[in-house]
Scaffold this active site. Sequence first.
Site, PDB file in Angstrom:
ATOM      1  N   ASP A   8      -1.143   2.987   7.465  1.00  0.00           N
ATOM      2  CA  ASP A   8      -1.600   4.374   7.280  1.00  0.00           C
ATOM      3  C   ASP A   8      -1.358   5.268   8.516  1.00  0.00           C
ATOM      4  OD1 ASP A   8      -2.858   2.522   5.499  1.00  0.00           O
ATOM      5  OD2 ASP A   8      -4.327   4.052   4.941  1.00  0.00           O
ATOM      6  N   GLU A  39      -0.841   8.234   3.080  1.00  0.00           N
ATOM      7  CA  GLU A  39      -1.978   8.900   2.423  1.00  0.00           C
ATOM      8  C   GLU A  39      -2.809   9.754   3.384  1.00  0.00           C
ATOM      9  OE1 GLU A  39      -5.337   6.799   1.049  1.00  0.00           O
ATOM     10  OE2 GLU A  39      -5.769   6.025   3.029  1.00  0.00           O
ATOM     11  N   ASN A  40      -2.637   9.561   4.698  1.00  0.00           N
ATOM     12  CA  ASN A  40      -3.423  10.327   5.684  1.00  0.00           C
ATOM     13  C   ASN A  40      -2.545  11.217   6.573  1.00  0.00           C
ATOM     14  OD1 ASN A  40      -4.751   7.184   5.792  1.00  0.00           O
ATOM     15  ND2 ASN A  40      -6.081   8.849   5.136  1.00  0.00           N
ATOM     16  N   ASN A  67      -5.775   6.100  -1.956  1.00  0.00           N
ATOM     17  CA  ASN A  67      -6.841   6.893  -2.588  1.00  0.00           C
ATOM     18  C   ASN A  67      -6.876   8.347  -2.125  1.00  0.00           C
ATOM     19  OD1 ASN A  67      -7.676   5.396  -0.149  1.00  0.00           O
ATOM     20  ND2 ASN A  67      -9.582   6.558  -0.371  1.00  0.00           N
ATOM     21  N   HIS A  68      -6.246   8.654  -0.981  1.00  0.00           N
ATOM     22  CA  HIS A  68      -6.233  10.047  -0.500  1.00  0.00           C
ATOM     23  C   HIS A  68      -5.020  10.833  -0.990  1.00  0.00           C
ATOM     24  CE1 HIS A  68      -9.789   9.973   1.953  1.00  0.00           C
ATOM     25  NE2 HIS A  68      -9.395   8.865   2.572  1.00  0.00           N
ATOM     26  N   HIS A 150      -3.379  -1.088  -1.669  1.00  0.00           N
ATOM     27  CA  HIS A 150      -4.229  -0.212  -0.865  1.00  0.00           C
ATOM     28  C   HIS A 150      -5.682  -0.445  -1.285  1.00  0.00           C
ATOM     29  CE1 HIS A 150      -4.526   3.351   1.692  1.00  0.00           C
ATOM     30  NE2 HIS A 150      -5.546   3.709   0.933  1.00  0.00           N
ATOM     31  N   HIS A 175      -5.183   0.652   3.877  1.00  0.00           N
ATOM     32  CA  HIS A 175      -6.420   1.389   3.560  1.00  0.00           C
ATOM     33  C   HIS A 175      -7.541   1.201   4.591  1.00  0.00           C
ATOM     34  CE1 HIS A 175      -9.740   3.352   1.511  1.00  0.00           C
ATOM     35  NE2 HIS A 175     -10.425   2.227   1.501  1.00  0.00           N
ATOM     36  N   HIS A 177      -7.456   0.633   7.731  1.00  0.00           N
ATOM     37  CA  HIS A 177      -7.081   1.157   9.052  1.00  0.00           C
ATOM     38  C   HIS A 177      -7.345   0.155  10.167  1.00  0.00           C
ATOM     39  CE1 HIS A 177      -6.920   5.715   7.878  1.00  0.00           C
ATOM     40  NE2 HIS A 177      -6.517   4.925   6.901  1.00  0.00           N
TER      41      HIS A 177
HETATM   42 FE   LIG Z   1      -5.819   5.442   4.973  1.00  0.00          FE
HETATM   43 FE   LIG Z   2      -7.114   4.787   1.780  1.00  0.00          FE
END
Ligand SMILES: [Fe+2]
Ligand SMILES: [Fe+2]
Length: 261
Positions: A8, A39-40, A67-68, A150, A175, A177
Amino acid sequence: MRILMIGDVVGRPGRHCVRDLLPRVKENYCVDFTVANGENLASGTGFNEKTANELFGYGVDALTMGNHVWDKKEGVAYINRDSRIVRPVNYPPGTPGQGYAVFACKGVKIGIVNANGRVFMPALDCPFRRVEEAVKELQAETNCLLVDFHAEATSEKIAMGRFLDGSVSAVVGTHTHVQTADERLLSNGTAYISDVGMTGPYESVLGIDPEIVIKKFRTQLPARFEVLDKGAAQFNAVVIEIDPQTGYAVSIERIFDIHQL
Ligand SMILES: [Fe+2]
Ligand SMILES: [Fe+2]
């Protein structure tokens, strides 16, 4: 075939860390193809056209999500226009974007599948069933297959690794991190790690300014999370070597580097 999977990438520190380190990592590890979880990318949540293209410009070949993925409306609007972006496959039918895709690299086809877990995460379709369907589709084209799972729970991630062992080249977790030290080759030839980790600010809480997170935990008052934009950055990734003839993994190696931005 050597695939680099970057965990990520969080906000500007994450993007700049990729910018500064990726050329050297690619050279040192003889990387053929680079995937990053995006995603981030944009201020810590979601992505947009600008930040996705920034990563592609630095030498990333494919972006997976999580999910983001829908946190920036520009990203939702853009996702169908860029075939290099793969979002979790287990969102409802009709959701924008693609849950799996085939990429070409040096005469080899690489299939990528992305899925969200559903333990301690928002409810979605069963990742096991949806990934199994995607893998079956992709196997018609190639046996070099990378799954970015994830997910939050190590149990769900390890179960996915065991479930897919022997039918894909690698199952890599994202996910949390936080990089795990359990990288290994599973018994039927699939490379596995529970979490690749995060590429972003090193002195943070999962990428976020610690002061904000600590205050939120202590007061339970709403807080606007902001990416910590100072200090060093960490680069977290794995390099997976795949035999392109069989699709089985030959090795998986973890990278944890700290970089002064
Ligand atoms: Fe993330
Ligand atoms: Fe995530």
